[in-house]
Design a protein around this motif. Structure first.
Motif, PDB file in Angstrom:
ATOM      1  N   LEU A   1       0.828  -1.210   0.000  1.00 50.33           N
ATOM      2  CA  LEU A   1       0.000   0.000   0.000  1.00 50.33           C
ATOM      3  C   LEU A   1       0.858   1.255   0.000  1.00 50.33           C
ATOM      4  O   LEU A   1       0.487   2.273  -0.607  1.00 50.33           O
ATOM      5  N   GLN A   2       2.013   1.213   0.662  1.00 49.32           N
ATOM      6  CA  GLN A   2       2.937   2.349   0.607  1.00 49.32           C
ATOM      7  C   GLN A   2       3.391   2.607  -0.827  1.00 49.32           C
ATOM      8  O   GLN A   2       3.430   3.752  -1.287  1.00 49.32           O
ATOM      9  N   LEU A   3       3.748   1.528  -1.528  1.00 45.07           N
ATOM     10  CA  LEU A   3       4.248   1.660  -2.899  1.00 45.07           C
ATOM     11  C   LEU A   3       3.171   2.210  -3.827  1.00 45.07           C
ATOM     12  O   LEU A   3       3.432   3.077  -4.666  1.00 45.07           O
TER      13      LEU A   3
ATOM     14  N   PHE B   1      12.399   4.387   3.154  1.00 43.13           N
ATOM     15  CA  PHE B   1      10.990   4.726   3.366  1.00 43.13           C
ATOM     16  C   PHE B   1      10.114   3.479   3.336  1.00 43.13           C
ATOM     17  O   PHE B   1       9.204   3.311   4.157  1.00 43.13           O
ATOM     18  N   VAL B   2      10.404   2.558   2.421  1.00 46.65           N
ATOM     19  CA  VAL B   2       9.582   1.357   2.274  1.00 46.65           C
ATOM     20  C   VAL B   2       9.835   0.371   3.412  1.00 46.65           C
ATOM     21  O   VAL B   2       8.908  -0.301   3.877  1.00 46.65           O
ATOM     22  N   SER B   3      11.067   0.290   3.899  1.00 50.04           N
ATOM     23  CA  SER B   3      11.456  -0.789   4.810  1.00 50.04           C
ATOM     24  C   SER B   3      11.619  -0.358   6.260  1.00 50.04           C
ATOM     25  O   SER B   3      12.003  -1.188   7.091  1.00 50.04           O
TER      26      SER B   3
ATOM     27  N   ILE C   1       5.925  -4.027   9.851  1.00 52.02           N
ATOM     28  CA  ILE C   1       5.181  -5.246  10.177  1.00 52.02           C
ATOM     29  C   ILE C   1       3.677  -5.007  10.134  1.00 52.02           C
ATOM     30  O   ILE C   1       2.931  -5.769   9.522  1.00 52.02           O
ATOM     31  N   GLN C   2       3.209  -3.956  10.798  1.00 55.44           N
ATOM     32  CA  GLN C   2       1.771  -3.735  10.934  1.00 55.44           C
ATOM     33  C   GLN C   2       1.367  -2.274  10.804  1.00 55.44           C
ATOM     34  O   GLN C   2       0.302  -1.894  11.278  1.00 55.44           O
ATOM     35  N   GLY C   3       2.177  -1.451  10.189  1.00 56.87           N
ATOM     36  CA  GLY C   3       1.826  -0.057  10.033  1.00 56.87           C
ATOM     37  C   GLY C   3       2.187   0.750  11.266  1.00 56.87           C
ATOM     38  O   GLY C   3       2.907   0.264  12.140  1.00 56.87           O
ATOM     39  N   PRO C   4       1.716   2.008  11.344  1.00 60.00           N
ATOM     40  CA  PRO C   4       0.816   2.688  10.418  1.00 60.00           C
ATOM     41  C   PRO C   4       1.382   2.746   8.990  1.00 60.00           C
ATOM     42  O   PRO C   4       2.592   2.702   8.805  1.00 60.00           O
ATOM     43  N   ILE C   5       0.464   2.855   8.015  1.00 63.12           N
ATOM     44  CA  ILE C   5       0.848   2.928   6.614  1.00 63.12           C
ATOM     45  C   ILE C   5       1.177   4.387   6.305  1.00 63.12           C
ATOM     46  O   ILE C   5       0.277   5.218   6.215  1.00 63.12           O
ATOM     47  N   PRO C   6       2.451   4.737   6.143  1.00 66.81           N
ATOM     48  CA  PRO C   6       2.817   6.149   6.016  1.00 66.81           C
ATOM     49  C   PRO C   6       2.710   6.653   4.582  1.00 66.81           C
ATOM     50  O   PRO C   6       2.748   5.882   3.629  1.00 66.81           O
ATOM     51  N   ARG C   7       2.584   7.954   4.434  1.00 69.02           N
ATOM     52  CA  ARG C   7       2.696   8.614   3.135  1.00 69.02           C
ATOM     53  C   ARG C   7       4.128   9.136   2.993  1.00 69.02           C
ATOM     54  O   ARG C   7       4.750   9.551   3.970  1.00 69.02           O
TER      55      ARG C   7
ATOM     56  N   SER D   1      -7.769   6.162   5.607  1.00 62.04           N
ATOM     57  CA  SER D   1      -7.464   7.307   4.747  1.00 62.04           C
ATOM     58  C   SER D   1      -6.905   6.844   3.408  1.00 62.04           C
ATOM     59  O   SER D   1      -7.148   7.470   2.372  1.00 62.04           O
ATOM     60  N   TRP D   2      -6.158   5.735   3.416  1.00 64.06           N
ATOM     61  CA  TRP D   2      -5.650   5.175   2.156  1.00 64.06           C
ATOM     62  C   TRP D   2      -6.814   4.744   1.261  1.00 64.06           C
ATOM     63  O   TRP D   2      -6.841   5.055   0.062  1.00 64.06           O
ATOM     64  N   LEU D   3      -7.768   4.028   1.829  1.00 61.32           N
ATOM     65  CA  LEU D   3      -8.929   3.584   1.054  1.00 61.32           C
ATOM     66  C   LEU D   3      -9.727   4.773   0.526  1.00 61.32           C
ATOM     67  O   LEU D   3     -10.222   4.750  -0.606  1.00 61.32           O
ATOM     68  N   LYS D   4      -9.839   5.800   1.339  1.00 62.98           N
ATOM     69  CA  LYS D   4     -10.569   6.991   0.904  1.00 62.98           C
ATOM     70  C   LYS D   4      -9.866   7.686  -0.256  1.00 62.98           C
ATOM     71  O   LYS D   4     -10.491   8.038  -1.269  1.00 62.98           O
TER      72      LYS D   4
END
Length: 481
Positions: A121-123, A147-149, A155-161, A279-282
């Protein structure tokens, strides 16, 4: 190497010490080396799984650069990047379910890598943001790979921008005692949530869900309530560990929860629960589909599609898809029935005091969410629906007043500790809802009080925490997604 293991904190101490010893301009390299080493350890030394992470990041990084260098083809490069990211995730998520229908299993070497759902999802977000010109592509691949790693949240987020996290990673932070201690307090809070609430509630939850239909009716009600708090405490603890670990090196990860069980509607719940995913889904599903800009029917359809994607992301099988669609249905029904509820309230002359009204809204929202969690936790959709059906077809409320609950794995003293810890969580949530920053209040206390709090909390968790077999805490729930 979970956040609650001794090995992790040896690793963390080495990384933090190295970070502050290296010159500021190169401190990001210590985080990169530590993150890749951490990921390799979590992958049981599998270079193939590390290669998937490194290769996925390389593809998206390169295609994002191509978007900027060949603007006439940027839509093509976006499509290739999305396909390269999303299709493997979809395949590895759904293949085990469909293979199991034919009595087959997915080969072990094809198992999804650790954190695959989260960094994918980050990518996707990064490549879309570059396409929208909301983010400038990173020219240095290794900085992008960090940034990706980044190990606290992979492991479990949060999923960052990218725009929120990358600048912090690349800026060499100097040691600040207050920030360091704030991070320590979050880690301490994570231990409390994990060992004193999540893993203790898991004992009862696993007993009821794993032995259904032996336990029905009120047993399911108790297990459903406890699972709701188990899941919340477990996921919030992991977020607290991630945030606290990052703050040890001066990096601030975004909040992932805003007291979701104080929500007054299912829509409000999703503003507070797993915020980075919501927020990602939105931003990348709901709004591109048209959001609420193309009429009510289209809005409802977009909601269902968005929550269907959420269900599929969480796992393969009908129950996850049903769970996602159920939350979409809740919101549609809530919008359609709002006038009916207001009319009915006036007709029945229900109490209109704001506190009473808010309490009723919170209770109803919790019940709806809890019913959906029962399906989420059950072994299958049919079992989940059967468990919910037993709530009204098996009248055994007397188990709440005799000793039956003490046969589910916790003796009365452990039940007392669990209820006390849930009370602490509720009190903390109410304070935070009023805008009180508890960590700041602790740091403002006299030195003796602060150290008494630190030592007292550590001793409480060590004495009253619940541990898994072999005194090893249970795996984090969302690690399976």
């Amino acid at each position: 190497m979970a956040f609650v293991s001794f090995t992790f904190y040896i690793f963390l101490a080495v990384v933090v010490l190295a970070y502050y010893l290296v010159p500021c301009r190169w401190r990001w390299t210590t985080l990169l080396v530590g993150s890749l080493g951490f990921y390799l350890y979590l992958s049981d030394g599998s270079l193939a799984k590390l290669g998937i992470l490194v290769g996925s990041a390389l593809i998206c990084w390169f295609l994002a650069l191509l978007q900027r260098q060949t603007p006439g083809l940027k839509r093509l490069w976006l499509g290739v990047a999305l396909a390269a990211s999303a299709l493997p995730l979809l395949l590895l998520k759904e293949a085990p379910f469909f293979l199991s229908r034919g009595g087959q299993t997915l080969p072990q070497w094809l198992a999804a890598p650790v954190g695959f759902s989260f960094y994918t999802l980050q990518l996707i977000a990064y490549t879309v943001d570059v396409y929208r010109a909301q983010t400038d592509p990173q020219k240095n691949y290794f900085k992008f790979l960090l940034f990706v790693s980044f190990f606290p949240q992979i492991i479990q987020g949060p999923i960052p921008r990218y725009n929120q996290l990358a600048p912090q990673l690349l800026e060499g932070h100097r040691f600040e005692e207050r920030t360091f201690v704030r991070g320590f307090l979050l880690i301490l809070w994570g231990f409390f949530l994990k060992l004193c609430i999540a893993d203790k509630a898991a004992v009862v939850v696993n007993t009821v869900f794993d032995q259904y239909p032996t336990y029905q009716g009120a047993y399911v009600l108790v297990a459903g309530i406890l699972y709701s708090f188990q899941l919340y405490a477990d996921f919030l603890s992991c977020t607290s560990f991630a945030q606290g670990t990052a703050e040890l090196v001066g990096i601030h990860l975004s909040d992932n929860f805003h007291r979701p069980y104080l929500a007054t509607s299912v829509q409000d719940f999703w503003r507070r629960w797993h915020i980075s995913l919501s927020s990602w889904l939105k931003d990348y599903i709901y709004i591109p589909l048209g959001g609420n800009r193309k009429g009510t029917l289209r809005k409802f359809g977009n909601l269902l599609v968005t929550f269907a994607v959420s269900g599929i992301w969480h796992g393969a099988g009908y129950k996850f898809l049903f769970w996602g669609l159920l939350h979409g249905f809740y919101q549609i029904a809530g919008a359609l029935l709002a006038p009916v509820r207001r009319t009915l309230g006036r007709f029945l002359q229900l109490p209109s005091h704001p506190l009473v009204h808010r309490a009723c809204q919170r209770l109803m929202t919790f019940i709806l969410v809890m019913l959906a969690w029962i399906i989420f936790r059950a072994d299958s959709l049919s079992i989940g629906l059967s468990m919910i059906r037993s709530l009204v077809t098996v009248p055994n409320l007397w188990i709440l007043t005799n000793d039956a609950l003490f046969t589910l794995g916790l003796v009365w003293k452990e039940w007392g500790i669990l209820l006390f810890c849930l009370g602490v969580l509720l009190a903390a949530s109410l304070w935070q809802e009023r805008g009180i920053v508890i960590r700041d209040k602790i740091l403002e206390a006299p030195l003796v009080v602060r150290w008494a709090f630190y030592i007292g909390t550590i001793l409480f968790v060590m004495v009253f925490g619940t541990y898994g077999f072999g005194f090893d805490a249970q795996a984090f729930i969302y690690g399976g997604f």
